[in-house]
Write a protein that holds these residues in place. Structure first.
Motif, mmCIF file in Angstrom:
data_model
loop_
_atom_site.group_PDB
_atom_site.id
_atom_site.type_symbol
_atom_site.label_atom_id
_atom_site.label_comp_id
_atom_site.label_asym_id
_atom_site.label_seq_id
_atom_site.Cartn_x
_atom_site.Cartn_y
_atom_site.Cartn_z
ATOM 1 N N LYS A 1 0.862 -1.175 0.000
ATOM 2 C CA LYS A 1 0.000 0.000 0.000
ATOM 3 C C LYS A 1 0.903 1.232 0.000
ATOM 4 O O LYS A 1 1.782 1.360 0.858
ATOM 5 N N LEU A 2 0.690 2.126 -0.956
ATOM 6 C CA LEU A 2 1.548 3.308 -1.069
ATOM 7 C C LEU A 2 1.403 4.247 0.121
ATOM 8 O O LEU A 2 2.396 4.678 0.701
ATOM 9 N N ILE A 3 0.169 4.556 0.460
ATOM 10 C CA ILE A 3 -0.112 5.467 1.566
ATOM 11 C C ILE A 3 -0.837 4.670 2.645
ATOM 12 O O ILE A 3 -1.856 4.050 2.384
ATOM 13 N N THR A 4 -0.308 4.694 3.856
ATOM 14 C CA THR A 4 -0.898 3.928 4.948
ATOM 15 C C THR A 4 -2.236 4.522 5.369
ATOM 16 O O THR A 4 -2.593 5.626 4.958
ATOM 17 N N ASN A 5 -2.946 3.801 6.198
ATOM 18 C CA ASN A 5 -4.271 4.250 6.643
ATOM 19 C C ASN A 5 -4.217 5.541 7.449
ATOM 20 O O ASN A 5 -5.219 6.225 7.575
ATOM 21 N N ASP A 6 -3.065 5.880 7.988
ATOM 22 C CA ASP A 6 -2.942 7.139 8.716
ATOM 23 C C ASP A 6 -2.442 8.281 7.821
ATOM 24 O O ASP A 6 -2.103 9.357 8.296
ATOM 25 N N GLY A 7 -2.391 8.038 6.490
ATOM 26 C CA GLY A 7 -2.074 9.092 5.533
ATOM 27 C C GLY A 7 -0.598 9.329 5.281
ATOM 28 O O GLY A 7 -0.226 10.290 4.618
ATOM 29 N N LYS A 8 0.258 8.448 5.761
ATOM 30 C CA LYS A 8 1.703 8.608 5.571
ATOM 31 C C LYS A 8 2.202 7.666 4.479
ATOM 32 O O LYS A 8 1.599 6.632 4.217
ATOM 33 N N LEU A 9 3.322 8.044 3.876
ATOM 34 C CA LEU A 9 3.966 7.180 2.894
ATOM 35 C C LEU A 9 4.405 5.900 3.589
ATOM 36 O O LEU A 9 4.967 5.941 4.687
ATOM 37 N N ASN A 10 4.145 4.781 2.965
ATOM 38 C CA ASN A 10 4.517 3.485 3.532
ATOM 39 C C ASN A 10 6.028 3.443 3.744
ATOM 40 O O ASN A 10 6.806 3.685 2.826
ATOM 41 N N GLU A 11 6.429 3.112 4.955
ATOM 42 C CA GLU A 11 7.857 3.066 5.312
ATOM 43 C C GLU A 11 8.624 2.024 4.515
ATOM 44 O O GLU A 11 9.831 2.140 4.341
ATOM 45 N N ASP A 12 7.956 1.001 4.037
ATOM 46 C CA ASP A 12 8.621 -0.069 3.300
ATOM 47 C C ASP A 12 8.961 0.321 1.865
ATOM 48 O O ASP A 12 9.610 -0.455 1.154
ATOM 49 N N MET A 13 8.537 1.491 1.408
ATOM 50 C CA MET A 13 8.803 1.903 0.026
ATOM 51 C C MET A 13 10.303 1.938 -0.276
ATOM 52 O O MET A 13 10.703 1.659 -1.398
ATOM 53 N N GLY A 14 11.113 2.250 0.704
ATOM 54 C CA GLY A 14 12.562 2.278 0.503
ATOM 55 C C GLY A 14 13.188 0.898 0.438
ATOM 56 O O GLY A 14 14.319 0.745 -0.012
ATOM 57 N N LYS A 15 12.455 -0.114 0.859
ATOM 58 C CA LYS A 15 12.963 -1.488 0.880
ATOM 59 C C LYS A 15 12.609 -2.273 -0.370
ATOM 60 O O LYS A 15 12.998 -3.428 -0.502
ATOM 61 N N VAL A 16 11.827 -1.648 -1.273
ATOM 62 C CA VAL A 16 11.322 -2.388 -2.427
ATOM 63 C C VAL A 16 11.619 -1.677 -3.739
ATOM 64 O O VAL A 16 11.901 -0.480 -3.754
ATOM 65 N N ASP A 17 11.557 -2.437 -4.799
ATOM 66 C CA ASP A 17 11.547 -1.901 -6.160
ATOM 67 C C ASP A 17 10.135 -2.098 -6.675
ATOM 68 O O ASP A 17 9.634 -3.230 -6.736
ATOM 69 N N VAL A 18 9.478 -1.005 -7.031
ATOM 70 C CA VAL A 18 8.110 -1.072 -7.526
ATOM 71 C C VAL A 18 8.141 -1.626 -8.944
ATOM 72 O O VAL A 18 9.003 -1.273 -9.746
ATOM 73 N N ILE A 19 7.191 -2.489 -9.235
ATOM 74 C CA ILE A 19 7.095 -3.098 -10.559
ATOM 75 C C ILE A 19 6.178 -2.241 -11.408
ATOM 76 O O ILE A 19 5.007 -2.073 -11.076
ATOM 77 N N GLN A 20 6.735 -1.709 -12.478
ATOM 78 C CA GLN A 20 5.906 -0.923 -13.380
ATOM 79 C C GLN A 20 4.990 -1.873 -14.115
ATOM 80 O O GLN A 20 5.390 -2.918 -14.600
ATOM 81 N N ASP A 21 3.758 -1.494 -14.178
ATOM 82 C CA ASP A 21 2.735 -2.375 -14.699
ATOM 83 C C ASP A 21 1.973 -1.645 -15.796
ATOM 84 O O ASP A 21 1.462 -0.548 -15.575
ATOM 85 N N SER A 22 1.879 -2.246 -16.952
ATOM 86 C CA SER A 22 1.213 -1.580 -18.083
ATOM 87 C C SER A 22 -0.264 -1.309 -17.808
ATOM 88 O O SER A 22 -0.840 -0.396 -18.383
ATOM 89 N N ASP A 23 -0.872 -2.090 -16.919
ATOM 90 C CA ASP A 23 -2.286 -1.852 -16.612
ATOM 91 C C ASP A 23 -2.469 -1.039 -15.333
ATOM 92 O O ASP A 23 -3.571 -0.970 -14.791
ATOM 93 N N LEU A 24 -1.396 -0.394 -14.868
ATOM 94 C CA LEU A 24 -1.423 0.442 -13.663
ATOM 95 C C LEU A 24 -2.023 -0.300 -12.467
ATOM 96 O O LEU A 24 -2.785 0.234 -11.690
ATOM 97 N N ASN A 25 -1.646 -1.554 -12.346
ATOM 98 C CA ASN A 25 -2.057 -2.422 -11.245
ATOM 99 C C ASN A 25 -3.558 -2.677 -11.184
ATOM 100 O O ASN A 25 -4.089 -3.017 -10.139
ATOM 101 N N ARG A 26 -4.246 -2.531 -12.293
ATOM 102 C CA ARG A 26 -5.670 -2.859 -12.325
ATOM 103 C C ARG A 26 -5.895 -4.346 -12.082
ATOM 104 O O ARG A 26 -6.967 -4.749 -11.660
ATOM 105 N N SER A 27 -4.876 -5.147 -12.369
ATOM 106 C CA SER A 27 -5.016 -6.585 -12.138
ATOM 107 C C SER A 27 -5.191 -6.881 -10.652
ATOM 108 O O SER A 27 -5.849 -7.859 -10.289
#
Length: 187
Positions: free
Chosen positions: A106-132
């Motif tokens: 989840k990009l933004i946590t339920n308390d409205g902050k950027l997910n802390e784990d974003m620095g630990k991951v490589d986001v996968i670019q998805d042609s369907d913008l994660n609609r799947s």
């Protein structure tokens, strides 16, 4: 709001392209679905009640009705299930930099902050913008609605395991254990 859009654009621009096993992805989506439903249930005032039962009057002039907590009522859970998959728009596929393991984050946590784990991951670019992710979620809900309502209304423990592994058979016990070990290593 503009900051969040900018952040999302930056995240997608920095993302790398990859593909992963759809079975693992469906398992991860199921687990996130359980988390999102639990969050929605927890938001409801525990004092709020709803009457359930029959509105028919028996031979003695009584109705078979009782008040149950609204949060875990079939009525509320059914309402939650109608829109819960829209929450998947807030998630991205990613892989942990340390292990290459697939995750749904989840990009933004339920308390409205950027997910802390974003620095630990490589986001996968998805042609369907994660609609799947939303598509998988909708399929899981459609195929397992009765089990979801039953598990949440009874306030079962380990609903993610009971739903995703035992009932829907989307996750294997091996995958569950691997994820627990990976999460413990991350901490």
């Amino acid at each position: 709001m503009a900051q969040m859009r900018f952040l999302l654009i930056v995240v997608f621009a920095l993302a790398c392209s990859a593909s992963h096993d759809p079975h693992i992805l469906r398992c991860l989506v199921c687990q996130k679905l359980v988390e999102e439903i639990e969050f929605e249930v927890q938001k409801v005032d525990p004092r709020k009640k709803v009457d359930v039962g029959s509105y028919r009057i028996d031979a003695n002039g009584n109705q078979d009705q009782r008040a149950v907590p609204y949060a875990r009522s079939e009525l509320h859970l059914t309402e939650v299930l109608e829109t819960i998959c829209n929450k998947m728009d807030d998630y991205v596929r990613a892989t942990y930099k340390s292990s290459g393991e697939l995750t749904v984050l989840k990009l933004i946590t339920n308390d409205g902050k950027l997910n802390e784990d974003m620095g630990k991951v490589d986001v996968i670019q998805d042609s369907d913008l994660n609609r799947s992710l939303k598509f998988y979620c909708e399929g899981i809900v459609e195929e397992n609605e009765e089990a979801i309502v039953r598990l949440f209304s009874q306030k079962e423990d380990d609903i993610d395991i009971k739903l995703c592994t035992e009932s829907a058979k989307l996750c294997s016990i091996t995958l569950e254990k691997e994820q627990e070990l990976s999460e413990n290593d991350e901490l």
